[in-house]
Write a protein that holds these residues in place. Structure first.
Motif, mmCIF file in Angstrom:
data_model
loop_
_atom_site.group_PDB
_atom_site.id
_atom_site.type_symbol
_atom_site.label_atom_id
_atom_site.label_comp_id
_atom_site.label_asym_id
_atom_site.label_seq_id
_atom_site.Cartn_x
_atom_site.Cartn_y
_atom_site.Cartn_z
ATOM 1 N N HIS A 194 -8.770 59.422 59.419
ATOM 2 C CA HIS A 194 -7.958 58.985 58.274
ATOM 3 C C HIS A 194 -8.366 57.563 57.900
ATOM 4 C CE1 HIS A 194 -3.586 58.011 56.694
ATOM 5 N NE2 HIS A 194 -4.516 57.720 55.819
ATOM 6 N N GLU A 236 -6.006 61.893 51.852
ATOM 7 C CA GLU A 236 -4.572 61.700 52.079
ATOM 8 C C GLU A 236 -3.868 61.886 50.746
ATOM 9 O OE1 GLU A 236 -1.466 58.547 54.144
ATOM 10 O OE2 GLU A 236 -3.139 57.759 53.020
ATOM 11 N N HIS A 256 3.392 61.208 53.172
ATOM 12 C CA HIS A 256 1.925 61.168 53.152
ATOM 13 C C HIS A 256 1.373 62.209 54.128
ATOM 14 C CE1 HIS A 256 1.355 56.808 51.499
ATOM 15 N NE2 HIS A 256 2.001 57.599 50.666
ATOM 16 N N ARG A 272 -5.865 57.839 46.955
ATOM 17 C CA ARG A 272 -4.746 58.550 47.583
ATOM 18 C C ARG A 272 -3.777 58.951 46.470
ATOM 19 N NH1 ARG A 272 -1.582 54.897 51.165
ATOM 20 N NH2 ARG A 272 -0.830 54.281 49.141
ATOM 21 N N HIS A 315 1.025 59.087 59.684
ATOM 22 C CA HIS A 315 1.892 57.986 60.196
ATOM 23 C C HIS A 315 3.362 58.361 60.088
ATOM 24 C CE1 HIS A 315 1.953 57.012 55.872
ATOM 25 N NE2 HIS A 315 0.650 56.878 55.916
ATOM 26 N N ASP A 341 -6.496 54.656 59.543
ATOM 27 C CA ASP A 341 -5.995 54.434 58.180
ATOM 28 C C ASP A 341 -6.639 53.164 57.598
ATOM 29 O OD1 ASP A 341 -4.607 54.838 55.837
ATOM 30 O OD2 ASP A 341 -2.606 54.732 56.727
HETATM 31 ZN ZN LIG Z 1 -0.364 56.810 54.142
#
Ligand SMILES: [Zn+2]
Ligand SMILES: [Zn+2]
Ligand SMILES: [Zn+2]
Length: 440
Positions: A19, A91, A106, A135, A162, A221
């Motif tokens: 991610h 994402e 998300h 995103r 997350h 992330d």
């Molecule tokens: Zn996110």
């Protein structure tokens, strides 16, 4: 007393970070391109990188131009076929009303082929704007996303991202749900893994039995190449796409465990108000009825608080499903502290580059190379810092309300009263004495 285990490095065949975001996402470095990711992943010791953002038409075009399918089912750079493996990831942000409440969730999606990514992109195009942001944001419920992915890909993963952060996650205090079934309903059975996020670690997720059946994954992330791999997943299966997805669905097939931030370093570990300078533990927040003592408005409830609200086991409990993990502090942060510099300066960057090119990848240096060996190549102070990190003997200032926490490995740092030693209770269970670590 049950104990949790360190990652058995001798069994690790590869590490994956699934991610990240491309340069087409907001607030993301222009360096987030396949070529730069290929280069940085090698420095970090990451073999498999998510591409991020395959929903974005320009980025998908760039991926098609620069990548080719490798025999192992992953993608690789055309000009570096032996290099970093890439897997198509994206994402998606779903903002939707459900029984009178607004939810913002998300979700990370992983698919095996560019043709599948394009098919998902085409379907999403009809439902919203895929070009505005890497995103993208949609108004349909998150469970519809699972359906779209299922119908478009033969070998996919849908992973709530997350899961504890307050504003945009499955269990977040502001906009989440109290159970995964409430959110995904009949699609829940197609979800095999949950991303714990930077502000939580596996022990925090072990105290809620509803999560036992899911593989707990960790990803960076990252919005810049320097940040990739700060959290990641360790596998023992062959480096093949099919093997990796099978192992995430069923860890017995080769998912060994995760590399983690100290959760206090995450941006939403504790409760508080960033602008009011207020940072509180869940118990302190409860005593104040959730109201900020400075501005009188409701506090932003962090990850630890939500975990404690939903937990059905005492902190420190270890379920049978628990997998090994390691807490890491990024090498650049230990270096900066060891060099007593206030910012991540050019000097730190130069020293970082020297270490990872001469001694081993960042993960090798942080986790695998024996301390005695490091002593031959690095300053005494830096090695001391790495040793403290490996032992979990760090001081922390928890993150809150979007502000990163600070983890200090050097006890001699000026503390101005804000740092406190990470206690055994914060660490939850007693860690097994680390075995002799060796390079594989
Ligand atoms: Zn996110
Ligand atoms: Zn993200
Ligand atoms: Zn306030």
């Amino acid at each position: 007393m049950k104990t949790f285990k360190s990652v058995p490095w001798e069994q690790v065949t590869f590490i994956a970070d699934l991610h990240i975001h491309s340069k087409f996402s907001r607030a993301t470095s222009q360096e987030m391109t396949p070529a730069r990711l290929n280069e940085y992943a090698k420095l970090k010791g990451i073999k498999v990188m998510g591409t991020g953002d395959f929903t974005h038409p320009l980025y998908l075009k760039e991926l098609e131009e620069s990548l080719e399918k490798a025999p192992d089912g992953f993608y690789c750079l055309k000009e570096d076929p032996e290099g970093t493996r890439f897997v198509l990831t994206a994402e998606i942000s779903n903002i939707f009303s459900w029984h009178g409440k607004t939810h913002r969730i998300h979700t990370v999606v992983i698919v095996s082929d560019i043709s599948e990514a394009r098919q998902i992109q085409e379907r999403l195009k009809r439902l919203g704007n895929v070009s505005a942001d890497g995103r993208p944001i949609f108004g349909f419920p998150a469970k519809e996303l699972v359906k779209i992915v299922r119908e478009s890909s033969a070998d996919y993963l849908v992973i709530p991202a997350h899961i504890w952060t307050p504003w945009f996650s499955l269990f977040g205090a502001k906009s989440g749900f109290d159970s995964i079934e409430e959110c995904f309903e009949e699609e829940t059975e197609y979800i095999y893994a949950l991303e714990t996020g930077l502000s939580s670690d596996p022990p925090m997720n072990w105290v809620w039995s509803a999560l036992d059946r899911f593989t707990l994954v960790s990803n960076s992330d990252a919005h810049s190449p320097q940040k990739i791999g700060r959290e990641a997943n360790c596998f023992s299966c062959p480096v093949e796409y099919k093997e990796m997805t099978a192992a995430i669905r069923d860890p017995k097939k080769g998912f060994l465990g995760t590399i983690e931030f100290f959760p206090e370093e995450g941006k939403y570990h504790y409760d508080g108000h960033r602008l009011c300078g207020v940072c509180l533990s869940p118990n302190e927040t409860k005593k104040l009825d959730g109201i900020c003592p400075v501005c009188g408005k409701p506090l932003t409830i962090g990850v630890m608080h939500r975990v404690m609200d939903l937990a059905d086991r005492p902190m420190g409990d270890i379920p049978d499903s628990a997998l090994p993990f390691e807490h890491l502090v990024p090498l650049s942060e230990i270096l900066q502290e060891a060099m007593e510099l206030k910012t991540f300066s050019k000097r730190v960057q130069r020293e970082y580059r020297r270490i990872v090119s001469e001694i081993g990848s960042e993960i090798d240096v942080l986790c695998k190379i024996p301390i005695e060996e490091l002593k031959n190549a690095l300053s005494e102070r830096l090695v001391w810092g790495i040793e403290k990190m490996r032992e979990g003997k760090v001081s922390v200032m928890p993150g809150h309300d979007g502000k990163y926490g600070i983890v200090s490995v050097f006890g001699d740092k000026p503390t101005n009263g804000k740092f406190k030693a990470r206690t055994q209770s914060q660490k939850s269970p007693q860690k097994t004495p680390s075995k002799q670590r060796s390079l594989f």
